[in-house]
Design a protein around this motif. Structure first.
Motif, PDB file in Angstrom:
ATOM      1  N   ASP A 112      -4.224   0.308   8.475  1.00 20.44           N
ATOM      2  CA  ASP A 112      -3.028  -0.183   7.791  1.00 20.44           C
ATOM      3  C   ASP A 112      -1.811  -0.038   8.699  1.00 20.44           C
ATOM      4  OD1 ASP A 112      -4.326  -0.786   5.316  1.00 20.44           O
ATOM      5  OD2 ASP A 112      -4.354   1.356   4.865  1.00 20.44           O
ATOM      6  N   TYR A 113      -1.706   1.106   9.369  1.00 25.34           N
ATOM      7  CA  TYR A 113      -0.582   1.325  10.287  1.00 25.34           C
ATOM      8  C   TYR A 113      -0.663   0.361  11.473  1.00 25.34           C
ATOM      9  CZ  TYR A 113       0.663   5.595   7.783  1.00 25.34           C
ATOM     10  OH  TYR A 113       1.052   6.487   6.806  1.00 25.34           O
ATOM     11  N   GLU A 159       0.508  -3.134  10.333  1.00 23.99           N
ATOM     12  CA  GLU A 159       1.957  -3.257  10.140  1.00 23.99           C
ATOM     13  C   GLU A 159       2.736  -2.971  11.419  1.00 23.99           C
ATOM     14  OE1 GLU A 159       3.132   1.144   8.328  1.00 23.99           O
ATOM     15  OE2 GLU A 159       2.548  -0.460   6.959  1.00 23.99           O
ATOM     16  N   LYS A 194      -2.507   4.887   2.964  1.00 20.48           N
ATOM     17  CA  LYS A 194      -2.703   4.154   4.207  1.00 20.48           C
ATOM     18  C   LYS A 194      -3.686   4.860   5.130  1.00 20.48           C
ATOM     19  CE  LYS A 194       1.850   1.933   4.417  1.00 20.48           C
ATOM     20  NZ  LYS A 194       3.104   1.817   5.181  1.00 20.48           N
ATOM     21  N   GLU A 223       2.187   4.842   0.808  1.00 16.58           N
ATOM     22  CA  GLU A 223       2.138   5.569   2.064  1.00 16.58           C
ATOM     23  C   GLU A 223       0.957   6.541   2.106  1.00 16.58           C
ATOM     24  OE1 GLU A 223       3.632   5.961   5.891  1.00 16.58           O
ATOM     25  OE2 GLU A 223       4.286   4.614   4.292  1.00 16.58           O
ATOM     26  N   ILE A 251       0.842  -1.185   0.000  1.00 12.79           N
ATOM     27  CA  ILE A 251       0.000   0.000   0.000  1.00 12.79           C
ATOM     28  C   ILE A 251       0.880   1.240   0.000  1.00 12.79           C
ATOM     29  CG2 ILE A 251      -1.812   1.258   1.231  1.00 12.79           C
ATOM     30  CD1 ILE A 251      -2.611  -1.362   2.532  1.00 12.79           C
TER      31      ILE A 251
END
Length: 219
Positions: free
Chosen positions: A101-102, A105, A97, A94, A92
């Motif tokens: 998403d953060y 990860e 996101k 940056e 994805i």
């Protein structure tokens, strides 16, 4: 989408449903579907690089539904690394996101700052009703789980299918996170929409025992 990704994957794999057994001339529909599902799942890794985010979300939901039903019958866990790998395969940008998403990860610094700055509600949910705590538990990010709980994440929040963070941690067999959630007030007696307790979605005896002991201690 014109056709469901799993159906397309099965078709692309060259799989054809059986026309029936030699003895009876028929095959139970559930056996046909199970066989198609397994063969489509085997083909899936080759399709991931070209799949869109929407398709990956669809596959995630369908795979979860299938494995949940199996879990209810035979305690085969839903969620876990197999499902999560759908997202691990996706790259994805940056700028595209979002907070989930953060979270997936395990970018603890970003998530923490977003919550502290009030840009993000710690209990915000995605389109499936999953909060950040659900995702952190699904991925086994214990430190992030701790951070979210410290910032008042609802430990008993239920997603669109009634599953709590305990369901996710138990199903993915993260004993340390299960214990952390229990210490933080997680309720092991909450059932999902299928009627399953967290202890019923795992094959890990240590997790089952921890959940049952905690429940017994509250009665």
């Amino acid at each position: 989408m014109a056709s469901p990704p799993l159906a397309a994957a099965a078709a692309g794999s060259g799989v054809e449903a059986s026309s029936g057994s030699e003895e009876t001339g028929t095959v139970p529909p559930d056996r046909d579907l199970a066989a198609l599902f397994e063969q489509a799942a085997e083909r899936l890794p080759a399709l991931l690089p070209t799949a869109s985010k929407e398709q990956l979300l669809y596959l995630y939901a369908r795979f979860k539904q299938m494995t949940e039903k199996r879990g209810k019958e035979s305690k085969t866990a839903f969620g876990g690394p197999v499902v999560s790998s759908l997202y691990q395969e996706e790259t994805i940008r940056e700028e595209d996101k979002n907070i989930f998403d953060y979270c997936r990860e395990n970018n603890i610094d970003y998530v923490t700052k977003a919550i502290q700055s009030k840009k993000v509600d710690v209990n915000a949910a995605d389109e499936e009703g999953r909060a950040l705590l659900h995702w952190a538990c699904d991925r086994g990010h214990k430190e992030l789980v701790t951070v979210l709980l410290q910032h008042a994440a609802d430990v008993n929040s239920q997603d669109g299918e009634g599953q709590t963070a305990l369901h996710y941690a138990a199903a993915c067999e993260f004993l340390d996170i299960v214990e952390l959630l229990l210490k933080s007030g997680a309720n092991p007696t909450l059932r999902d929409q299928e009627g399953c307790l967290p202890e019923e979605v795992t094959d890990c005896k240590a997790i089952t025992s921890a959940l049952q002991q905690h429940t017994a201690g509250k009665t």
